[in-house]
Design a protein around this motif. Structure first.
Motif, short mmCIF file in Angstrom:
data_model
loop_
_atom_site.label_atom_id
_atom_site.label_comp_id
_atom_site.label_asym_id
_atom_site.label_seq_id
_atom_site.Cartn_x
_atom_site.Cartn_y
_atom_site.Cartn_z
N PRO A 259 0.83 -1.22 0.00
CA PRO A 259 0.00 0.00 0.00
C PRO A 259 0.86 1.26 0.00
O PRO A 259 1.90 1.32 0.66
CB PRO A 259 -0.80 -0.13 1.30
N ALA A 260 0.42 2.24 -0.75
CA ALA A 260 1.09 3.54 -0.76
C ALA A 260 0.70 4.31 0.50
O ALA A 260 -0.47 4.33 0.89
CB ALA A 260 0.70 4.32 -2.01
N HIS A 261 1.66 4.93 1.13
CA HIS A 261 1.40 5.64 2.38
C HIS A 261 0.70 6.97 2.11
O HIS A 261 0.84 7.55 1.03
CB HIS A 261 2.71 5.87 3.14
N PRO A 262 -0.07 7.45 3.08
CA PRO A 262 -0.71 8.77 2.92
C PRO A 262 0.33 9.84 2.59
O PRO A 262 1.42 9.87 3.16
CB PRO A 262 -1.36 9.01 4.29
N VAL A 300 -4.75 10.08 0.39
CA VAL A 300 -5.23 10.72 1.62
C VAL A 300 -5.15 9.77 2.80
O VAL A 300 -4.75 10.14 3.91
CB VAL A 300 -6.68 11.21 1.43
N GLY A 301 -5.54 8.51 2.60
CA GLY A 301 -5.52 7.54 3.70
C GLY A 301 -6.31 6.30 3.32
O GLY A 301 -6.60 6.06 2.14
N TYR A 302 -6.68 5.52 4.34
CA TYR A 302 -7.39 4.26 4.13
C TYR A 302 -8.50 4.13 5.17
O TYR A 302 -8.41 4.66 6.28
CB TYR A 302 -6.44 3.06 4.25
N HIS A 303 -9.55 3.39 4.79
CA HIS A 303 -10.62 3.02 5.70
C HIS A 303 -10.86 1.52 5.60
O HIS A 303 -10.56 0.90 4.56
CB HIS A 303 -11.92 3.75 5.35
N LEU A 318 -7.03 -2.67 5.11
CA LEU A 318 -7.02 -1.54 4.19
C LEU A 318 -8.03 -1.81 3.07
O LEU A 318 -7.67 -2.20 1.96
CB LEU A 318 -5.62 -1.32 3.63
N SER A 319 -9.30 -1.61 3.37
CA SER A 319 -10.37 -1.97 2.43
C SER A 319 -10.59 -0.89 1.38
O SER A 319 -10.81 -1.19 0.21
CB SER A 319 -11.67 -2.23 3.19
N HIS A 320 -10.57 0.37 1.80
CA HIS A 320 -10.82 1.48 0.89
C HIS A 320 -9.64 2.43 0.88
O HIS A 320 -9.12 2.79 1.94
CB HIS A 320 -12.09 2.25 1.30
N LEU A 321 -9.24 2.82 -0.30
CA LEU A 321 -8.16 3.79 -0.49
C LEU A 321 -8.79 5.15 -0.78
O LEU A 321 -9.65 5.26 -1.66
CB LEU A 321 -7.26 3.34 -1.63
N LEU A 322 -8.39 6.17 -0.06
CA LEU A 322 -8.90 7.53 -0.27
C LEU A 322 -7.82 8.37 -0.93
O LEU A 322 -6.65 8.30 -0.54
CB LEU A 322 -9.32 8.16 1.06
N PHE A 323 -8.22 9.16 -1.92
CA PHE A 323 -7.24 9.97 -2.65
C PHE A 323 -7.89 11.25 -3.13
O PHE A 323 -9.12 11.40 -3.14
CB PHE A 323 -6.66 9.18 -3.83
#
Length: 384
Positions: A259-262, A300-303, A318-323
């Motif tokens: 995963p890419a970090h925020p 942005v982050g993860y949810h 890490l189900s959802h990636l926010l960007f």
């Protein structure tokens, strides 16, 4: 009105109380003459049924390209009717939807390479002189259904994976297939409902899915032969074309399992009907009269699936990636690329409201979700 009193006193007479005796009075609301109780609204008047023998309303074509999609659909269906056992036979949407439901959570007996830092020949480059429309980084995915004169066409994006021996596998979103799955054109086919008018009796359903690539002036339609696997909850599925040959004009993108970090700088393959007024630079003509661009953004982050904040490097899911920025319509299923490494780190799925202060951001599935549909290194499955 009810009156409640509670006294706090000492446990024994020899000990001074910690609290003084206090009398609490709690008042409750009662219905009085000033309380207005409204009557429920009357139900709306149902619409009158169409006259006997009337034809259903004709849905206008959204674009000339949709007309081209329906033309290709008719051609494939006609070829299938004359040669149903051909190796590149047309596969209708009801068959694909059945595979989509049956193969949810299916793990393929294929291993994807780990390409977190692809070499110069594999990494995705973003040159100013090369637009997103001609680099082969993404394809248009179309699900179409036609029952004259009504039709439904759903568009999304997708990209090809680097599978062993070059076997074509396309990643895309699942919600456009869900959208057309619940459309009345297909629902009437599944339920066996009686046609509303005699003019509908002999109207067969023609449907299918295409992977569309190539230059905007001469798009190439590759029919979808099967849905290999799907993760319904993650809104991701894998498509297979009707040919084992590479899809013309589409390159296999490197995929990172990490995963890419925020804060990571990204590029996302956006699609738009026309260049936005607030960002007109860098958009190139793409398939079907649309425009495409590798838009700069940030992770942005993860949810997790419950909507709670999740962090990479922990046991969080890490189900959802926010960007950012939010993707445009038609970009769903397209790749999210780490600008530094040139590897895919996620799949765009839509937009999500973070809160009233921070507003809307893009959301997608991290690339590790794609690996869940493939075998792990060293793991041998008994069945595919």
């Amino acid at each position: 009105m009810l009156l409640f009193s509670r006294h706090l006193c000492a446990i024994s007479s020899g000990i001074q109380p910690l609290y003084r005796h206090v009398s609490h009075t709690r008042k409750y609301a009662i219905v009085g003459p000033t309380t207005i109780v409204g009557q429920p609204p009357t139900p709306p008047t149902p619409s009158s049924p169409p006259p006997e023998g009337a034809s259903p309303e004709l849905t206008p074509l959204s674009s000339a390209f949709d007309a081209e999609v329906l033309l290709q659909l008719r051609k494939r269906a006609t070829t299938h009717a004359s040669s149903p056992n051909a190796p590149d036979a047309h596969v209708p949407l009801p068959n694909l939807i059945e595979q989509y439901l049956d193969r949810n959570g299916r793990v393929l007996n294929i291993q994807l390479p780990y390409e977190s830092r692809p070499g110069p020949g594999r990494r995705i480059e973003f040159h100013t002189e090369q637009g997103a429309g001609d680099d082969g980084g993404a394809a248009m995915i179309v699900h179409a259904a036609l029952r004259e004169p009504a039709h439904k066409v759903a568009h999304s994006s997708g990209f090809a994976l680097n599978t062993p021996e070059g076997q074509p596998v396309i990643v895309t979103c699942a919600h456009t297939l869900e959208e057309i799955r619940h459309h009345p054109i297909l629902r009437s086919e599944d339920s066996g409902a009686t046609p509303e008018s005699p003019s509908q009796v002999h109207r067969p359903l023609v449907s299918g899915s295409f992977i569309i690539t190539g230059p905007p002036s001469a798009p190439i339609f590759t029919p979808v032969a099967s849905i290999l696997s799907a993760l319904n909850r993650a809104d991701v599925l894998l498509l297979s074309p009707n040919s084992a040959s590479p899809i013309p004009g589409l390159r296999h993108l490197p995929l990172s399992p990490y995963p890419a970090h925020p804060g990571t700088r990204i590029r996302a393959h956006f699609v738009a009907d026309s260049p936005p007024a607030d960002d007109p630079e860098g958009w190139c003509p793409w398939i079907g009269g649309t425009f495409a661009k590798w838009v700069r953004g940030t992770i942005v982050g993860y949810h997790d699936f419950a909507g709670r904040e999740a962090k990479p490097g922990t046991y969080d899911a890490l189900s959802h990636l926010l960007f950012e920025p939010p993707p445009t319509s038609g970009s769903s299923g397209g790749p999210i690329v780490d600008e530094d490494s040139g590897a895919v780190v996620g799949v765009m799925l839509g937009t999500q409201m973070r809160n009233r202060l921070e507003g809307v951001c893009g959301w997608g599935a991290p690339s590790e979700t794609i690996y869940e549909m493939f075998s792990l290194p060293g793991l041998k499955l008994n069945s595919s």
